[in-house]
Design an enzyme around this catalytic site. Structure first.
Site, mmCIF file in Angstrom:
data_model
loop_
_atom_site.group_PDB
_atom_site.id
_atom_site.type_symbol
_atom_site.label_atom_id
_atom_site.label_comp_id
_atom_site.label_asym_id
_atom_site.label_seq_id
_atom_site.Cartn_x
_atom_site.Cartn_y
_atom_site.Cartn_z
ATOM 1 N N HIS A 533 0.838 -1.211 0.000
ATOM 2 C CA HIS A 533 0.000 0.000 0.000
ATOM 3 C C HIS A 533 0.870 1.257 0.000
ATOM 4 O O HIS A 533 0.511 2.266 0.593
ATOM 5 C CB HIS A 533 -0.931 0.008 1.220
ATOM 6 C CG HIS A 533 -1.919 -1.119 1.229
ATOM 7 N ND1 HIS A 533 -2.725 -1.402 2.320
ATOM 8 C CD2 HIS A 533 -2.237 -2.047 0.281
ATOM 9 C CE1 HIS A 533 -3.484 -2.454 2.045
ATOM 10 N NE2 HIS A 533 -3.197 -2.860 0.810
ATOM 11 N N TYR A 534 2.011 1.201 -0.648
ATOM 12 C CA TYR A 534 2.912 2.351 -0.660
ATOM 13 C C TYR A 534 2.295 3.487 -1.468
ATOM 14 O O TYR A 534 1.487 3.285 -2.370
ATOM 15 C CB TYR A 534 4.290 1.969 -1.189
ATOM 16 C CG TYR A 534 4.310 1.219 -2.499
ATOM 17 C CD1 TYR A 534 4.270 1.898 -3.708
ATOM 18 C CD2 TYR A 534 4.388 -0.172 -2.517
ATOM 19 C CE1 TYR A 534 4.306 1.216 -4.913
ATOM 20 C CE2 TYR A 534 4.417 -0.867 -3.723
ATOM 21 C CZ TYR A 534 4.371 -0.163 -4.908
ATOM 22 O OH TYR A 534 4.396 -0.842 -6.107
#
Length: 581
Positions: A533-534
């Site tokens: 989920h960067y």
């Protein structure tokens, strides 16, 4: 009920007597209801009908999705073309964006990867790990390692991260919409537009039910039932996988597109955004240069209309990288690589963050179902507890071992060889938390767009992040120790044993410390993984305004996770698709 398009129905076909026949037509009940006789001559005729049908509607490598005649390999692209909108990246945000814009304008989508529709079995639930860890040149996932020593992946396929993720679907916090200046009613309409096409209510089986009840025993209250909303307590969320294990991705949203106004090219790698520059005026985006799989150069220009724009939806790694390669970024870094500076923008590539994943793998004495996250526990401290079961999670440690990662460039299949799709009796309960506060940066390593940039996320640099991780791991331990979960855990295995086992697995390339199973703080630091989920690098208020227009230039926007200041909800995919819409 929505009709199922050809490319989804194809997975239920069988070979009979040398022909391809729909599986449903082979059932005795169907044949009786339809008055079919049981002779093979009837089946030959029926099979011939379907063979002829597929002769007209089947697909080849160059025309990869029979439902979408506007999708082609980039080798079919003209040398020069003109469009109202050029979208770089046919991913989670890019596909709904393109479908929406095509209702009133001519749209070009340039996707660096291929199409999932060529082999939809690769994206079924049982093939999750093998697809995610496939590093072959035509894979849907591209591996990279952050400077923190944590293995990670980038999607390179039409549909983006929705093709290779865990499938959990949940909307953003209300505060996310407010902080980004979004109209809440319009956001809700856009979420619903996505949900009608892609999202399903999961059937919660025994193992996931045990985790749900364990969360309630651990005090993650109340139980909120099935909902897409992000609210404290324990809930069942949506999934982009249906009850048969088939995945429905952002690429399916192209069904909403006007086929006469859209063109999607695959294996189209954009090397640069071109600008016109005049003394005394702002740089203006003019077009893009992209190469096809054979290395042939193509140029796509914007029409001269007032609404024409280039929109980068290349993701949190791709968008800041492409802006810098095109001359928008920190001038000293660009000049050092010989890149002509169009705009000195020091904040491009800054604010890179990744939500850390920590958890426990729990062997079960009884069989467990193959499941993606279906339940989430959202605590008062904003820890998000999720779980998945039945996969060979220990194989990840083999795939992510230093020996294999050293061979990724030399032998692309090194990690793939370790993957096995056979079901196991393993469960994995994991946690992430909102934010995070810790941030890092992205920098170019070369002027080659195919080289992954240097990325550092600085996991747990902020003490508050580490405190939240410890609290999340404690909640996981309470779930594992709960009465509700007891049947899925060996009675002679302590939580200390589970901590020791997890700490001994090479899930990353970070150094190990002797106290990592005694100190939960050290455990978080030593066993950190990614939730994929960067985000960050082109953040709202820093690189783009609230309309996602890039500061300082005209006719250029960024619409993807690189604009996020924090990751919305328990999984950002719902909000990325909503944002594109």
């Amino acid at each position: 009920m929505q009709s199922t398009p050809y490319y989804k129905r194809a997975c239920s076909f069988l070979y009979l007597d040398g022909f391809v026949v729909p599986r449903a037509l082979c059932s005795t009940s169907y044949r009786k209801n339809m008055g079919f006789k049981y002779s093979w001559s009837s089946w030959r005729f029926l099979a011939l009908v379907f063979a002829v049908e597929f002769a007209f509607h089947g697909f080849s490598y160059g025309e990869e999705a029979p439902k979408f005649g506007f999708i082609q390999d980039a080798t079919f692209a003209p040398a020069v073309s003109y469009y109202d909108y050029i979208i770089i990246g046919g991913g989670t945000a890019g596909c709904p964006l393109a479908a929406t814009l095509s209702q009133n304008a001519n749209v070009l989508v340039l996707e660096r990867g291929g199409s999932q529709y060529v082999n939809i079995t690769k994206i079924r639930i049982e093939n999750f790990l093998s697809t995610l860890t496939d590093n072959s040149p035509d894979s849907f996932s591209e591996a990279f390692i952050s400077k923190d020593g944590v293995p990670n992946n980038r999607a390179r396929v039409l549909g983006g991260g929705t093709v290779i993720n865990g499938g959990f679907y949940s909307r953003a916090e209300t505060c996310f919409l407010k902080q980004n200046g979004m109209d809440e009613a319009l956001a809700n309409d856009s979420y619903e537009w996505v949900e009608k096409k892609l999202v399903h209510k999961p059937v919660v089986l025994q193992w996931q039910s045990a985790v749900r009840d364990g969360l309630l025993e651990a005090g993650v209250l109340p139980y909120n039932g099935f909902t897409y909303d992000h609210i404290n307590g324990t809930k069942t969320g949506g999934s982009i996988l249906d009850g048969n294990g088939n995945r429905h991705t952002a690429a399916d949203l192209l069904e909403y597109a006007d086929p006469k106004r859209i063109k999607v090219y695959l294996h189209a790698v954009v090397h640069k955004i071109m600008f016109t520059t005049k003394v005394g005026s702002r740089p203006k985006a003019q077009g893009v240069i992209f190469h096809d799989a054979k290395g042939v150069r193509h140029t796509a220009f914007l029409q001269n209309g007032s609404r024409s724009e280039i929109i980068s939806s290349a993701g949190a790694i791709g968008s800041p990288q492409l802006l810098m390669l095109s001359g928008i970024g920190p001038a000293p870094q660009l000049e050092a690589l010989g890149i002509k500076v169009v705009l000195n923008q020091t904040l491009v590539g800054q604010g890179m963050a990744d939500n850390p994943l920590n958890g426990l793998i729990i062997p079960s004495p009884v069989p467990v179902e193959l499941s993606f996250p279906e339940i989430v526990g959202i605590t008062e401290l904003s820890n998000y507890i999720e779980s998945t079961s039945g996969f060979d999670f220990s194989a990840l440690s083999v795939a992510q071992s230093p020996a294999n990662f050293n061979q990724v460039e030399k032998s692309p299949m090194a990690s793939q060889e370790a993957m096995d799709n056979s079901p196991t009796n393993l469960g994995f309960i994991m946690e992430k938390f909102n934010g995070p506060i810790s941030e890092g940066y992205l920098e170019l390593q070369s002027t080659n767009v195919s080289d992954n940039p240097k990325v550092r996320f600085n996991y747990f640099q902020a003490p508050e992040d580490l405190r939240k991780c410890v609290q999340g791991v404690k909640t996981i331990i309470n779930v594992v120790n709960s009465k509700s979960y007891s049947r899925f855990r060996y009675s002679n295995t302590t939580t200390q044993d589970l901590l020791n086992m997890m700490a001994s697995m090479p899930v990353n390339l970070r150094p190990r410390h002797p106290n990592s199973t005694v100190s939960l703080e050290q455990y978080c630091i030593d066993t950190v993984m990614t939730f994929w989920h960067y985000h960050g690098g082109c953040q709202v208020g820093k690189v783009v305004d609230r309309d996602y227009k890039v500061f300082g230039v005209d006719r250029l926007r960024v619409i993807d996770g690189s604009t996020f200041n924090f990751s919305p909800g328990t999984n950002p995919q719902a909000t990325l698709m909503m944002l594109g819409r």
